[in-house]
Design a protein around this motif. Sequence first.
Motif, PDB file in Angstrom:
ATOM      1  N   PRO A 365       0.823  -1.226   0.000  1.00 23.10           N
ATOM      2  CA  PRO A 365       0.000   0.000   0.000  1.00 23.10           C
ATOM      3  C   PRO A 365       0.847   1.262   0.000  1.00 23.10           C
ATOM      4  N   LEU A 366       1.934   1.259   0.776  1.00 19.79           N
ATOM      5  CA  LEU A 366       2.829   2.415   0.799  1.00 19.79           C
ATOM      6  C   LEU A 366       3.481   2.624  -0.564  1.00 19.79           C
ATOM      7  N   MET A 367       3.896   1.534  -1.198  1.00 25.99           N
ATOM      8  CA  MET A 367       4.542   1.643  -2.504  1.00 25.99           C
ATOM      9  C   MET A 367       3.558   2.138  -3.561  1.00 25.99           C
ATOM     10  N   LEU A 368       2.307   1.655  -3.496  1.00 25.42           N
ATOM     11  CA  LEU A 368       1.281   2.115  -4.431  1.00 25.42           C
ATOM     12  C   LEU A 368       1.004   3.609  -4.243  1.00 25.42           C
ATOM     13  N   GLY A 369       0.922   4.051  -2.988  1.00 28.33           N
ATOM     14  CA  GLY A 369       0.717   5.481  -2.710  1.00 28.33           C
ATOM     15  C   GLY A 369       1.882   6.317  -3.229  1.00 28.33           C
ATOM     16  N   THR A 370       3.107   5.774  -3.134  1.00 29.54           N
ATOM     17  CA  THR A 370       4.277   6.503  -3.623  1.00 29.54           C
ATOM     18  C   THR A 370       4.232   6.632  -5.141  1.00 29.54           C
ATOM     19  N   VAL A 371       3.806   5.576  -5.813  1.00 33.91           N
ATOM     20  CA  VAL A 371       3.668   5.615  -7.272  1.00 33.91           C
ATOM     21  C   VAL A 371       2.709   6.724  -7.680  1.00 33.91           C
ATOM     22  N   ILE A 372       1.565   6.803  -7.017  1.00 37.20           N
ATOM     23  CA  ILE A 372       0.565   7.828  -7.342  1.00 37.20           C
ATOM     24  C   ILE A 372       1.130   9.221  -7.079  1.00 37.20           C
ATOM     25  N   ALA A 373       1.800   9.396  -5.947  1.00 42.89           N
ATOM     26  CA  ALA A 373       2.355  10.712  -5.593  1.00 42.89           C
ATOM     27  C   ALA A 373       3.398  11.171  -6.606  1.00 42.89           C
TER      28      ALA A 373
END
Length: 542
Positions: A365-373
């Motif tokens: 989830p953290l990695m997915l949020g980083t991708v979006i950011a």
Amino acid sequence: MKTRDPNSISKIPGKGRGLGLRLSEGLRQVAHPKSGTGPNTQDLANTPEPAEEAKTESTVLSPEALKIAAQLADNAISVPVLKGAVRFTDLLIVFTTGIGSLIATSPASVSIDVAQGMALVFATLAFLASFQVADCYQVPVLRNLLSQQGRILAGWAAVSVLLSVVGVLTGLDQMLSTSWQVSWFASGLIGLLLARSLVYAFVRHWMQNGRLERRAIIVGGGIPAADLIRDLESQPNAGIRICGIFDDRSNDRSPPVVAGYPKLGNMTALVEFARLARIDMLIVSLPLRAERRIVQLLSKLWVLPVEIRLSAHTERVRFRERRTSFIGAIPFVDVIEKPLADWDIVAKRIFDLFFGSLALVVLSPLMLGTVIAIKLDSKGPVLFRQKRFGFNNEVIEILKFRSLYQEMADPDGTRSVTKGDSRVTRVGRFIRKSSIDELPQLFNVLSGSLSLVGPRPHVLHAHTDNITWDDVVDGYFARHKVKPGVTGWAQVNGWRGQVDTPEKIQKRVACDVYYIENWSILFDFKILLLTPFRLYNTKNAF
């Protein structure tokens, strides 16, 4: 944690301190303020170079050396790991055929009663013991199909007879089905013979490709090397493959061919050769009394991820086996060990796969949020790829979340990121401080180019004050004796971020060498646990 004690290095009886201890003092000076982590060469400063040694060393390998290195590019198969894998396979076959036969002969009930459980355990243990006594796990047996299958048949029959005798004496035979025992004997024997046929095929293939032998290079030529080679070749089942000879001396003092093996170059060429070929061992054939010359050689060779042994077969001294190692009946002084070998490599790889996969699941989830950011913050790809040094100086490509503006990316790492660097994006500033940008390297871990824990991989042209780090720190490349890691002992001790002074890289390499010298699974686990807490120290992270 297996801390290496310098006193554990072999000592040779004689005047004063033992040779092993003296070599230890000359080679294990870590974190010296001037010489970094490499060998202490202060005592060698006034030692004259041999007259025959080449004054200018070429790093260009000869065509013959390159050809041999290409033939040795594949990894060797660890004999202890092979034996362990065969034992486990045998154990699995015995146990599963026992369970399968029980199910097949008892369709009304598949439960295991006490008598059947005791028979399973007893037969399995007796089977392993009988095969061990019959040398069924020795490589010479594994590469001989008839010998292997004959021992299997005899051992399995002996276990079956023993089980019947014990059953009669204890009364267990009244509680065990005869059909189950016969079915188990037949299916177990068939399974074992088929499995050993496959083992034979693999072992034969590996033997033909030279992957089941320890690959050795002889350091030093002339008569001592010739005598050593002849003695090694006379040892039955020594499991040593001599791949060539390296010597600094010119051809008039060190012949180009010794006992049928070519001289492939000098010590500088040897280091380059060992980067290309998969070498297990360096054997120094110089007399033990040539101590200064030995230290000179080892000061160049200790950075390689190989065992280094001193030949002692011509010395007129008596050795205690616990202070030396032997190949056949030939004694050697063990100076430098391989950091990771055999089951250590297997254990570390299992550790990486288990905790790397777990980390990917937990942090997804953290990695997915980083991708979006990153996508919302600036244009360009989400991932950044960079060439770095890996195990044994191999060049690998690591993954990171992109933290710089695309048009300002620096894939060669020629310019370090500094505090307030205008190249860093808004999101990049946060993910660099928190080390979130390193998370894609978990994919490198699963692919095998990185380990979870190890010395951090550095860029190819890393430098401080326009001086490359291998010039700043003596023995810098010793940190490449193991796979680099996502986190390491240096990082949890605060040595992360910008490297703008020689002292910082010296401290990092000192921590890396300490980690390599003291590696254990528990040490890896400790570093892994400490990493999230030490990330709060963002003083040097920009």
